[in-house]
Structure formats: C-alpha cells, structure tokens
Scaffold this motif. Structure first.
Motif, mmCIF file in Angstrom:
data_model
loop_
_atom_site.group_PDB
_atom_site.id
_atom_site.type_symbol
_atom_site.label_atom_id
_atom_site.label_comp_id
_atom_site.label_asym_id
_atom_site.label_seq_id
_atom_site.Cartn_x
_atom_site.Cartn_y
_atom_site.Cartn_z
ATOM 1 N N MET A 37 10.612 -13.068 1.753
ATOM 2 C CA MET A 37 11.100 -11.863 2.402
ATOM 3 C C MET A 37 10.427 -10.615 1.834
ATOM 4 O O MET A 37 10.261 -9.617 2.532
ATOM 5 C CB MET A 37 12.629 -11.759 2.267
ATOM 6 C CG MET A 37 13.101 -11.502 0.880
ATOM 7 S SD MET A 37 14.918 -11.489 0.700
ATOM 8 C CE MET A 37 15.491 -11.180 2.320
ATOM 9 N N VAL A 38 9.982 -10.677 0.584
ATOM 10 C CA VAL A 38 9.328 -9.514 -0.021
ATOM 11 C C VAL A 38 7.940 -9.305 0.583
ATOM 12 O O VAL A 38 7.538 -8.172 0.858
ATOM 13 C CB VAL A 38 9.242 -9.669 -1.551
ATOM 14 C CG1 VAL A 38 8.457 -8.537 -2.167
ATOM 15 C CG2 VAL A 38 10.625 -9.722 -2.162
ATOM 16 N N ILE A 39 7.215 -10.407 0.807
ATOM 17 C CA ILE A 39 5.899 -10.281 1.437
ATOM 18 C C ILE A 39 6.058 -9.805 2.882
ATOM 19 O O ILE A 39 5.285 -8.977 3.373
ATOM 20 C CB ILE A 39 5.136 -11.627 1.389
ATOM 21 C CG1 ILE A 39 4.782 -11.986 -0.060
ATOM 22 C CG2 ILE A 39 3.852 -11.529 2.210
ATOM 23 C CD1 ILE A 39 4.005 -13.278 -0.196
ATOM 24 N N ILE A 40 7.086 -10.323 3.567
ATOM 25 C CA ILE A 40 7.356 -9.861 4.942
ATOM 26 C C ILE A 40 7.686 -8.373 4.933
ATOM 27 O O ILE A 40 7.222 -7.611 5.792
ATOM 28 C CB ILE A 40 8.510 -10.662 5.572
ATOM 29 C CG1 ILE A 40 8.093 -12.127 5.772
ATOM 30 C CG2 ILE A 40 8.926 -10.059 6.908
ATOM 31 C CD1 ILE A 40 9.213 -13.024 6.241
ATOM 32 N N PHE A 41 8.493 -7.935 3.939
ATOM 33 C CA PHE A 41 8.822 -6.519 3.804
ATOM 34 C C PHE A 41 7.556 -5.700 3.585
ATOM 35 O O PHE A 41 7.372 -4.637 4.192
ATOM 36 C CB PHE A 41 9.784 -6.309 2.636
ATOM 37 C CG PHE A 41 9.983 -4.855 2.269
ATOM 38 C CD1 PHE A 41 10.796 -4.028 3.025
ATOM 39 C CD2 PHE A 41 9.335 -4.309 1.171
ATOM 40 C CE1 PHE A 41 10.967 -2.695 2.698
ATOM 41 C CE2 PHE A 41 9.492 -2.977 0.836
ATOM 42 C CZ PHE A 41 10.316 -2.177 1.597
ATOM 43 N N ASP A 42 6.667 -6.221 2.728
ATOM 44 C CA ASP A 42 5.414 -5.524 2.454
ATOM 45 C C ASP A 42 4.596 -5.378 3.731
ATOM 46 O O ASP A 42 4.061 -4.304 4.035
ATOM 47 C CB ASP A 42 4.623 -6.309 1.397
ATOM 48 C CG ASP A 42 3.465 -5.513 0.827
ATOM 49 O OD1 ASP A 42 3.411 -4.293 1.082
ATOM 50 O OD2 ASP A 42 2.623 -6.095 0.137
ATOM 51 N N GLY A 43 4.511 -6.468 4.514
ATOM 52 C CA GLY A 43 3.762 -6.421 5.761
ATOM 53 C C GLY A 43 4.411 -5.519 6.788
ATOM 54 O O GLY A 43 3.733 -4.765 7.492
ATOM 55 N N ALA A 44 5.753 -5.596 6.883
ATOM 56 C CA ALA A 44 6.483 -4.750 7.833
ATOM 57 C C ALA A 44 6.334 -3.277 7.463
ATOM 58 O O ALA A 44 6.173 -2.409 8.336
ATOM 59 C CB ALA A 44 7.956 -5.142 7.853
ATOM 60 N N TYR A 45 6.374 -2.998 6.157
ATOM 61 C CA TYR A 45 6.188 -1.620 5.688
ATOM 62 C C TYR A 45 4.801 -1.116 6.092
ATOM 63 O O TYR A 45 4.636 0.018 6.554
ATOM 64 C CB TYR A 45 6.367 -1.543 4.175
ATOM 65 C CG TYR A 45 6.069 -0.179 3.610
ATOM 66 C CD1 TYR A 45 7.015 0.844 3.689
ATOM 67 C CD2 TYR A 45 4.835 0.110 3.028
ATOM 68 C CE1 TYR A 45 6.735 2.112 3.199
ATOM 69 C CE2 TYR A 45 4.550 1.368 2.542
ATOM 70 C CZ TYR A 45 5.501 2.360 2.627
ATOM 71 O OH TYR A 45 5.213 3.612 2.145
ATOM 72 N N SER A 46 3.786 -1.989 5.927
ATOM 73 C CA SER A 46 2.423 -1.606 6.303
ATOM 74 C C SER A 46 2.309 -1.375 7.801
ATOM 75 O O SER A 46 1.618 -0.456 8.245
ATOM 76 C CB SER A 46 1.431 -2.701 5.866
ATOM 77 O OG SER A 46 1.386 -2.823 4.468
ATOM 78 N N LEU A 47 3.001 -2.210 8.596
ATOM 79 C CA LEU A 47 2.947 -2.062 10.051
ATOM 80 C C LEU A 47 3.594 -0.746 10.483
ATOM 81 O O LEU A 47 3.056 -0.022 11.334
ATOM 82 C CB LEU A 47 3.662 -3.240 10.721
ATOM 83 C CG LEU A 47 3.503 -3.361 12.240
ATOM 84 C CD1 LEU A 47 2.036 -3.548 12.605
ATOM 85 C CD2 LEU A 47 4.339 -4.513 12.775
ATOM 86 N N ILE A 48 4.734 -0.432 9.873
ATOM 87 C CA ILE A 48 5.399 0.837 10.177
ATOM 88 C C ILE A 48 4.546 2.005 9.683
ATOM 89 O O ILE A 48 4.436 3.041 10.341
ATOM 90 C CB ILE A 48 6.803 0.873 9.538
ATOM 91 C CG1 ILE A 48 7.717 -0.108 10.291
ATOM 92 C CG2 ILE A 48 7.398 2.279 9.582
ATOM 93 C CD1 ILE A 48 9.088 -0.261 9.690
ATOM 94 N N SER A 49 3.911 1.816 8.527
ATOM 95 C CA SER A 49 3.020 2.846 7.998
ATOM 96 C C SER A 49 1.890 3.128 8.979
ATOM 97 O O SER A 49 1.456 4.275 9.142
ATOM 98 C CB SER A 49 2.430 2.413 6.649
ATOM 99 O OG SER A 49 3.427 2.341 5.660
ATOM 100 N N LEU A 50 1.404 2.066 9.633
ATOM 101 C CA LEU A 50 0.337 2.238 10.617
ATOM 102 C C LEU A 50 0.806 3.115 11.773
ATOM 103 O O LEU A 50 0.109 4.046 12.194
ATOM 104 C CB LEU A 50 -0.105 0.866 11.136
ATOM 105 C CG LEU A 50 -1.117 0.884 12.286
ATOM 106 C CD1 LEU A 50 -2.404 1.573 11.861
ATOM 107 C CD2 LEU A 50 -1.403 -0.538 12.754
ATOM 108 N N ALA A 51 2.004 2.812 12.288
ATOM 109 C CA ALA A 51 2.552 3.610 13.392
ATOM 110 C C ALA A 51 2.740 5.065 12.962
ATOM 111 O O ALA A 51 2.444 6.001 13.722
ATOM 112 C CB ALA A 51 3.886 3.024 13.846
#
Length: 298
Positions: A37-51
């Motif tokens: 879940m931490v890696i998913i959080f990291d990826g989700a954070y990056s995806l939101i950061s992109l937006a």
C-alpha cells in the motif's frame, strides 16, 4: 512576470511533469504487483502530482498574459489558488492513506515481496532525489511560487521514497529473525509513521495560500525588508514616508505607502514621481513584481 521568466517556469513544469509521469506509472503497477500500500500511495501521489503540475503549467501560461479590462490587476491570484488546490488534494490523499493503513493494521497486516520492493525503493529514492535537486536548483534563478510548490511536492515524494525503502529493509530484516510474524505490519505501520510530516507540509502550504487570497499581511521578514528599503529612500524635507501595509499575492508584492506632509500645503507632482522612482529602485532587488500605492496624508 517577464516573458523569459515565464518561459523558464513553463519549461521546468513540463520537465517535472514528464519525470512525475514515470514515477506514477511505475509505482502504481509495481505496488499492485507486490501488494504494498505504501508503494501504491507513492505512485498515486506521483499521479496526483502530475495532474497538479499540469494545473500549475496552465496557471503559469495564463499569468503570463497582460492585464485586460476583465482582469485589470492581472492573474497573479492564480498562483495561491493553484497552491491551495495542491495542498488540499495532498491532504486528502494522506488522510485516505492513513485510514487504509489503520484498517490494514487491524485486519492482520499485509504480506509483501520485500526483495522486489526494496529494489524499487532504492531506484525511487535516487530518482526522486534527482528530480527534487534539479527543480530546486532551477528555481533559484527565477524564484517562482509555483515552482516552489513543485519543489515541496518533490521533497515529499523523496521523503516518502526514503521511508518506503527503510520500511522494506526493516521488514526484510525482521523476516530473518524470530520477529518474522510481525513483518506483515511493516507496510501499514510505515504509512502511519509518515503521516505526521505529510500532514504538516500541505497544511502549511494551504495556510500560506489562503493568507495571500485573503490579502493578509506578508511574512514578517519580508515586511521588515520592505520597511528598511523605504527608510533608505533619499529624504524629502516636505514628506515623511510610512509603510501602511505589505501584502503578497502570487508573484506580486503590493505595498501601500503613506506620504505624510510635514507642513500644510501641496506637494509637487514631480516630487511624487521622484519619490516613486527611488522607491521602485530600492525595491527592485526583491524577487517580486512590486506594485506601489502612494497615498497623501495631511
């Protein structure tokens, strides 16, 4: 904002967006694969950061437009609006992740492939640190509020990656000992331990952005610097200058100055223009577009 500065700002944001896209896709795919879940959080954070980076890019483009009848004071307020949106979205993501981590702890933890996760964590730390350093270095030359918010995003992503790496190393070490049964809690507990810091950073960003939108007084150190500059303006026996307010909105610094007449009477227009010239010259070193409002006080 000058055309050259705006072009540099957009170039940095595009660079940041492309780099973020790579981390977002990699994090979400690998996080689902290894069950972290931490890696998913990291990826989700990056995806939101992109937006959010694309939103900053749009704001930078609009802010570069000249003043118009519809927006006589320009679009400087877009900067704190974008930063406020960024902070709010990041706060929401962190809160959701904390809720998921608490659920995972009470439901018996989560098993993960620590070897693959640790390798990903190491690559992520190096990549995010590189992105953070590059964006921060480029912003030293232009001093953009939008890029400063981008730097904070990269800072958070780097620290998330460091925490992820340390957590996976800890989980791997636990698997080699009699504490192996507790290794399933490493992932959600790691997420909870990160929460304190990652709630603070966007909260501070949101506070600063809202204060700008409400036209609250600028930072004390900035107000002090402005007042010092005003005191260094060549004196005029007929006029005494007093800074009544200093507010910051995006890349603009709005300064209200009272001109106190020492004696009853009128002040020549040329003296006001000369005073404005000296004030602008003294304040020119500040990394903002200064707007001076002079008011005569009898």
């Amino acid at each position: 904002m000058s055309g050259r500065k705006n072009t540099s700002e957009r170039r940095i944001l595009i660079y940041s967006a492309l780099l973020t896209l790579g981390f977002a896709v990699g994090g979400i795919v690998l996080g689902n694969w290894v069950g972290s879940m931490v890696i998913i959080f990291d990826g989700a954070y990056s995806l939101i950061s992109l937006a959010l980076t694309l939103l900053s890019l749009l704001a930078a483009t609009l802010m570069a437009r000249p003043c118009s009848k519809r927006f006589p004071h320009g679009l400087a307020a877009l900067e704190p609006i974008v930063i406020a949106i960024k902070a709010t979205v990041i706060l929401g993501l962190v809160c959701i992740s904390i809720y998921s981590a608490i659920n995972a702890v009470f439901s018996g933890g989560r098993e993960i492939d620590t070897s693959i996760a640790t390798l990903f964590g190491l690559i992520n730390v190096i990549g995010c640190a590189f992105g953070w350093a590059m964006v921060a270095k480029k912003n030293k030359d232009i001093g953009s509020g939008l890029i400063a918010a981008e730097v904070k995003q990269w800072q958070m992503d780097t620290l998330i990656s460091v925490a992820v790496l340390l957590g996976f190393v800890t989980a791997w070490m636990m698997l080699q000992t009699s504490l192996s049964a507790y290794a399933v809690y490493a992932d959600p507990v790691m997420m909870l331990l990160m929460a304190g810091y990652f709630l603070k950073v966007p909260a501070v960003m949101l506070k600063e952005a809202v204060s700008e939108l409400l036209h609250m007084s600028a930072d004390k150190s900035l107000c002090k610097e402005v007042k010092q500059c005003v005191t260094e303006v060549p004196s005029n026996n007929e006029v005494d200058l007093t800074v009544s307010s200093v507010t910051k909105v995006g890349n603009e610094l709005r300064i209200d100055i009272d001109l106190h007449l020492e004696q009853q009477g009128q002040i020549a227009s040329k003296d006001i223009k000369k005073t404005r010239y000296y004030l602008a010259k003294k304040l020119s070193h500040l990394p903002y577009k200064c707007q001076l409002n002079l008011s005569l006080v009898g």
